[in-house]
Design a protein around this motif. Structure first.
Motif, PDB file in Angstrom:
ATOM      1  N   PRO A  24      13.563   3.290   6.240  1.00 45.52           N
ATOM      2  CA  PRO A  24      13.544   4.745   6.052  1.00 45.52           C
ATOM      3  C   PRO A  24      14.233   5.217   4.776  1.00 45.52           C
ATOM      4  O   PRO A  24      14.161   6.396   4.442  1.00 45.52           O
ATOM      5  CB  PRO A  24      14.265   5.288   7.296  1.00 45.52           C
ATOM      6  CG  PRO A  24      15.073   4.157   7.798  1.00 45.52           C
ATOM      7  CD  PRO A  24      14.336   2.906   7.439  1.00 45.52           C
ATOM      8  N   THR A  25      14.889   4.315   4.047  1.00 43.46           N
ATOM      9  CA  THR A  25      15.496   4.702   2.769  1.00 43.46           C
ATOM     10  C   THR A  25      14.575   4.407   1.586  1.00 43.46           C
ATOM     11  O   THR A  25      14.958   4.630   0.438  1.00 43.46           O
ATOM     12  CB  THR A  25      16.835   3.969   2.547  1.00 43.46           C
ATOM     13  OG1 THR A  25      16.599   2.565   2.384  1.00 43.46           O
ATOM     14  CG2 THR A  25      17.783   4.196   3.706  1.00 43.46           C
ATOM     15  N   TYR A  26      13.365   3.935   1.856  1.00 44.27           N
ATOM     16  CA  TYR A  26      12.431   3.613   0.779  1.00 44.27           C
ATOM     17  C   TYR A  26      12.052   4.854  -0.034  1.00 44.27           C
ATOM     18  O   TYR A  26      12.005   5.980   0.492  1.00 44.27           O
ATOM     19  CB  TYR A  26      11.155   3.005   1.362  1.00 44.27           C
ATOM     20  CG  TYR A  26      11.153   1.494   1.441  1.00 44.27           C
ATOM     21  CD1 TYR A  26      12.280   0.744   1.147  1.00 44.27           C
ATOM     22  CD2 TYR A  26      10.001   0.808   1.823  1.00 44.27           C
ATOM     23  CE1 TYR A  26      12.258  -0.633   1.220  1.00 44.27           C
ATOM     24  CE2 TYR A  26       9.969  -0.574   1.903  1.00 44.27           C
ATOM     25  CZ  TYR A  26      11.105  -1.290   1.594  1.00 44.27           C
ATOM     26  OH  TYR A  26      11.078  -2.661   1.671  1.00 44.27           O
ATOM     27  N   THR A  27      11.741   4.609  -1.284  1.00 43.20           N
ATOM     28  CA  THR A  27      11.204   5.661  -2.141  1.00 43.20           C
ATOM     29  C   THR A  27       9.711   5.825  -1.864  1.00 43.20           C
ATOM     30  O   THR A  27       9.092   4.991  -1.185  1.00 43.20           O
ATOM     31  CB  THR A  27      11.393   5.305  -3.620  1.00 43.20           C
ATOM     32  OG1 THR A  27      10.588   4.150  -3.920  1.00 43.20           O
ATOM     33  CG2 THR A  27      12.855   5.015  -3.937  1.00 43.20           C
ATOM     34  N   VAL A  28       9.137   6.869  -2.419  1.00 39.13           N
ATOM     35  CA  VAL A  28       7.713   7.120  -2.214  1.00 39.13           C
ATOM     36  C   VAL A  28       6.872   5.963  -2.756  1.00 39.13           C
ATOM     37  O   VAL A  28       5.835   5.611  -2.184  1.00 39.13           O
ATOM     38  CB  VAL A  28       7.293   8.462  -2.851  1.00 39.13           C
ATOM     39  CG1 VAL A  28       7.486   8.448  -4.363  1.00 39.13           C
ATOM     40  CG2 VAL A  28       5.847   8.794  -2.505  1.00 39.13           C
ATOM     41  N   TYR A  29       7.320   5.333  -3.841  1.00 37.56           N
ATOM     42  CA  TYR A  29       6.549   4.229  -4.432  1.00 37.56           C
ATOM     43  C   TYR A  29       6.612   2.985  -3.554  1.00 37.56           C
ATOM     44  O   TYR A  29       5.622   2.243  -3.444  1.00 37.56           O
ATOM     45  CB  TYR A  29       7.077   3.923  -5.830  1.00 37.56           C
ATOM     46  CG  TYR A  29       6.979   5.108  -6.758  1.00 37.56           C
ATOM     47  CD1 TYR A  29       5.751   5.503  -7.293  1.00 37.56           C
ATOM     48  CD2 TYR A  29       8.103   5.864  -7.063  1.00 37.56           C
ATOM     49  CE1 TYR A  29       5.650   6.613  -8.117  1.00 37.56           C
ATOM     50  CE2 TYR A  29       8.012   6.976  -7.892  1.00 37.56           C
ATOM     51  CZ  TYR A  29       6.788   7.343  -8.408  1.00 37.56           C
ATOM     52  OH  TYR A  29       6.686   8.446  -9.216  1.00 37.56           O
ATOM     53  N   GLU A  30       7.760   2.762  -2.914  1.00 39.71           N
ATOM     54  CA  GLU A  30       7.869   1.625  -1.998  1.00 39.71           C
ATOM     55  C   GLU A  30       7.049   1.860  -0.732  1.00 39.71           C
ATOM     56  O   GLU A  30       6.433   0.927  -0.207  1.00 39.71           O
ATOM     57  CB  GLU A  30       9.347   1.395  -1.655  1.00 39.71           C
ATOM     58  CG  GLU A  30      10.152   0.864  -2.823  1.00 39.71           C
ATOM     59  CD  GLU A  30      11.647   0.886  -2.570  1.00 39.71           C
ATOM     60  OE1 GLU A  30      12.317  -0.118  -2.862  1.00 39.71           O
ATOM     61  OE2 GLU A  30      12.145   1.928  -2.083  1.00 39.71           O
ATOM     62  N   VAL A  31       7.020   3.100  -0.265  1.00 42.47           N
ATOM     63  CA  VAL A  31       6.185   3.423   0.904  1.00 42.47           C
ATOM     64  C   VAL A  31       4.714   3.251   0.549  1.00 42.47           C
ATOM     65  O   VAL A  31       3.923   2.710   1.332  1.00 42.47           O
ATOM     66  CB  VAL A  31       6.458   4.854   1.395  1.00 42.47           C
ATOM     67  CG1 VAL A  31       5.511   5.233   2.535  1.00 42.47           C
ATOM     68  CG2 VAL A  31       7.911   4.992   1.861  1.00 42.47           C
ATOM     69  N   GLN A  32       4.336   3.708  -0.649  1.00 39.53           N
ATOM     70  CA  GLN A  32       2.943   3.544  -1.086  1.00 39.53           C
ATOM     71  C   GLN A  32       2.559   2.064  -1.104  1.00 39.53           C
ATOM     72  O   GLN A  32       1.482   1.685  -0.625  1.00 39.53           O
ATOM     73  CB  GLN A  32       2.751   4.134  -2.479  1.00 39.53           C
ATOM     74  CG  GLN A  32       1.331   3.949  -3.010  1.00 39.53           C
ATOM     75  CD  GLN A  32       1.285   3.714  -4.517  1.00 39.53           C
ATOM     76  OE1 GLN A  32       2.322   3.516  -5.147  1.00 39.53           O
ATOM     77  NE2 GLN A  32       0.097   3.731  -5.089  1.00 39.53           N
ATOM     78  N   ARG A  33       3.448   1.221  -1.643  1.00 42.92           N
ATOM     79  CA  ARG A  33       3.149  -0.216  -1.708  1.00 42.92           C
ATOM     80  C   ARG A  33       2.983  -0.790  -0.310  1.00 42.92           C
ATOM     81  O   ARG A  33       2.077  -1.601  -0.055  1.00 42.92           O
ATOM     82  CB  ARG A  33       4.270  -0.946  -2.450  1.00 42.92           C
ATOM     83  CG  ARG A  33       4.029  -2.449  -2.584  1.00 42.92           C
ATOM     84  CD  ARG A  33       5.142  -3.123  -3.334  1.00 42.92           C
ATOM     85  NE  ARG A  33       6.405  -3.022  -2.613  1.00 42.92           N
ATOM     86  CZ  ARG A  33       7.581  -3.401  -3.108  1.00 42.92           C
ATOM     87  NH1 ARG A  33       7.653  -3.873  -4.332  1.00 42.92           N
ATOM     88  NH2 ARG A  33       8.673  -3.284  -2.376  1.00 42.92           N
ATOM     89  N   HIS A  34       3.846  -0.364   0.617  1.00 40.50           N
ATOM     90  CA  HIS A  34       3.757  -0.874   1.989  1.00 40.50           C
ATOM     91  C   HIS A  34       2.444  -0.445   2.643  1.00 40.50           C
ATOM     92  O   HIS A  34       1.812  -1.223   3.361  1.00 40.50           O
ATOM     93  CB  HIS A  34       4.946  -0.358   2.805  1.00 40.50           C
ATOM     94  CG  HIS A  34       5.234  -1.174   4.014  1.00 40.50           C
ATOM     95  ND1 HIS A  34       6.381  -1.907   4.181  1.00 40.50           N
ATOM     96  CD2 HIS A  34       4.504  -1.398   5.148  1.00 40.50           C
ATOM     97  CE1 HIS A  34       6.351  -2.531   5.346  1.00 40.50           C
ATOM     98  NE2 HIS A  34       5.225  -2.229   5.949  1.00 40.50           N
TER      99      HIS A  34
END
Length: 560
Positions: free
Chosen positions: A128-138
């Motif tokens: 839940p501390t991921y950035t928007v770019y890390e969420v996009q990659r996931h």
């Protein structure tokens, strides 16, 4: 110390004596578990968790450590099945679809995960501390059909979907009835008493199917999707239930263990060992959305915690934080730590405060569901990571793949039912990680003694090469932390024209302490060979850690 614990410790000592004629080492240097094999399960994760529900249906399953919101076991099953039916009916989730969950530790986490599994889906969990770019990659890697998160996650979801150019439904998991535009209310879904439950009869999942899709931590590279089947997860539960190593007491009419869940559920240590396994044996799980000293200490005091699962930063906090007093450990029978080796000094600082409890260590990886080794109850060699679990084989190999004898150092290989199916959509990485005869290459540098106890030395890829000699960063970190001024330490190898690499230490000092770089270097020089001595010391305010508490030496190197 309880009568039950004393009996178990005595039984273990007797059993250890009885096993002296039985060699756990084979002639080809494979180490077998000394514990009785389990029967490999044929059931799914949810069936296993509901299997004994009638014994503790009305007992609390989950309690929020902040709001005291409580869900009983009966409610957990009821809401999970309703949620599963809603996923099938309203979102067209079918067998094998991926459901993405991104939340802090709250009771609803269990409902969403078990509901998704009950619907036949695979669950991938996101930090839940991921950035928007890390969420996009996931999202791009896991290809989910639905996103589930708390209200604060919704803006991240929406921005990540824009970047991904995808349209995926979002379920807003709020514990009140607040509404957010373009999302579906979790509460409205589980409170719908008219949902068609017959749709769950169409779910056709077996023990061989994937149920969890976590992504490896990325401490040595980009994250990879780890395919864990119902069988691998449930096998790991059953392996932990052996009477000589299990950390919980039976749930009865008059007794229920309490487990404090501060380790994040998105990480497999918190998800599988703390949440799911403890639900399978009827424990009460007290959730904390995030670690904060005051709420953590209050939860210890208010909820009579029996078992505490920790990672190295939490162990350090428990031993050094002035707000943690001896009475906070009164109800705790044992603490287990995993994720990384811990210096003996840190453990002793805790045991000075909680003199009636046990401290255990374990070893595992996301790819092994996750637990591989743990202590026997009553064992006190804190430098060890313990013995292999039932049905688990280990061997230590040299760079040529040759199995080594006891006390020799090499890469640890693991074979057992808890090993992953493979990496999602990455055949090459799977082949590189799992041999044709089923051995998983851990990437960890370890040794195993004559009695089968594993000692973790370091990550194989993080060794420092000094004039051809191998230097383990964890060894130096352990020595540094013996210095009275040091709170925490991280060591990496940095380029050196003369030696290839040289050890550099990053030091966090204790509050109110001062120290010079030369003081640290001179202190370490007293304990290690010349080639291991520190050539550089830098003082920092904090060290980069993964959510599970692993020191991110890769990040230290990038910053350097």
């Amino acid at each position: 110390m309880s009568t039950k614990l004393l009996k178990r410790m005595l039984a273990n000592r007797i059993r250890s004596t009885q096993c002296t004629t039985y060699s756990i080492w084979t002639s080809d240097n494979i180490v077998r578990s000394k514990f009785k094999d389990i029967t490999l399960p044929k059931e799914t994760l949810t069936n296993h968790i509901w299997e004994k529900l009638d014994r503790w249906a009305d007992k609390p399953a989950l309690i929020c450590g902040v709001s005291n919101r409580c869900i009983t076991y009966h409610q957990l099953m009821k809401f999970s099945k309703i949620f599963a039916a809603q996923l099938r009916n309203k979102f067209n989730i079918s067998d094998g679809n991926v459901v993405l969950i991104m939340m802090n530790n709250i009771p609803e986490y269990a409902i969403t995960l078990l509901g998704a599994a009950e619907a036949g889906a695979e669950v991938t969990t996101v930090n839940p501390t991921y950035t928007v770019y890390e969420v996009q990659r996931h999202i791009m890697l896991s290809d989910p059909k639905i996103l589930i998160g708390t209200p604060d996650m919704v803006p991240l979801f929406k921005n990540a979907l824009k970047l991904s150019k995808k349209v995926i439904p979002i379920i807003n998991c709020s514990n009140d009835n607040s509404t957010i535009i373009d999302t579906v209310s979790f509460n409205e879904l589980i409170e719908d008493s008219h949902v068609n439950m017959n749709v769950l009869n169409n779910v056709k999942r077996s023990a061989e199917d994937v149920v969890l899709l976590p992504y490896s931590s990325g401490t040595t590279g980009l994250p990879k999707g780890v395919e864990l089947t119902h069988r691998s997860i449930v096998s790991n539960f059953l392996q932990q239930n052996d009477e000589h190593i299990r950390q919980y007491e039976d749930t009865t009419v008059s007794h229920q263990d309490s487990v404090l869940a501060v380790l994040p559920f998105f990480h497999l240590y918190g998800l599988a060992i703390v949440l799911l396994h403890k639900l399978s044996v009827g424990c009460k799980i007290v959730t904390l959305p995030q670690f904060q000293p005051n709420t953590f200490v209050n939860a210890l005091e208010q909820h009579n915690i029996s078992i505490l699962y920790a990672a190295p930063p939490l162990v350090l906090f428990l031993g050094s934080y002035v707000g943690v007093k001896q009475h906070h450990f009164d109800s705790i029978r044992r603490i287990m730590s995993a994720a990384a080796p811990i210096p003996k000094a840190d453990i002793e600082n805790i045991l000075k405060k909680g003199k009636r409890m046990e401290f255990l260590q374990g070893y595992g990886l996301t790819e092994t569901s996750p637990l591989v080794t743990t202590f026997e109850i009553g064992y006190q060699n804190y430098t060890s990571a313990g013995l292999p679990l039932p049905n688990t084989e280990l061997k230590v190999v040299d760079p040529n793949g040759q199995a080594l004898s006891s006390n020799k150092i090499g890469e640890l290989l693991i074979r057992g039912p808890q090993v992953m199916k493979g990496y999602r959509n990455n055949t090459e990485a799977t082949k590189n990680a799992i041999t044709e005869d089923g051995w998983f290459k851990s990437g960890d540098l370890c040794s195993i003694n004559e009695d089968g106890y594993v000692t973790v030395i370091d990550r194989l890829k993080e060794l420092i090469k000094v004039k051809g000699f191998q230097v383990a960063p964890a060894e130096l970190e352990s020595v540094i932390k013996e210095h009275p001024s040091v709170l925490d330490a991280g060591v990496i190898g940095v380029p050196d024209e003369n030696t290839g690499e040289r050890p550099k230490a990053f030091i966090v000092l204790k509050d109110g302490y001062t120290c010079q770089a030369q003081d640290i270097a001179s202190f370490v020089a007293n304990y290690v060979a010349d080639y291991k001595r520190l050539k550089e010391v830098e003082f920092v305010e904090r060290l980069p850690k993964s959510p599970s508490g692993k020191l991110l030496r890769r990040v230290l190197k990038e910053n350097f």
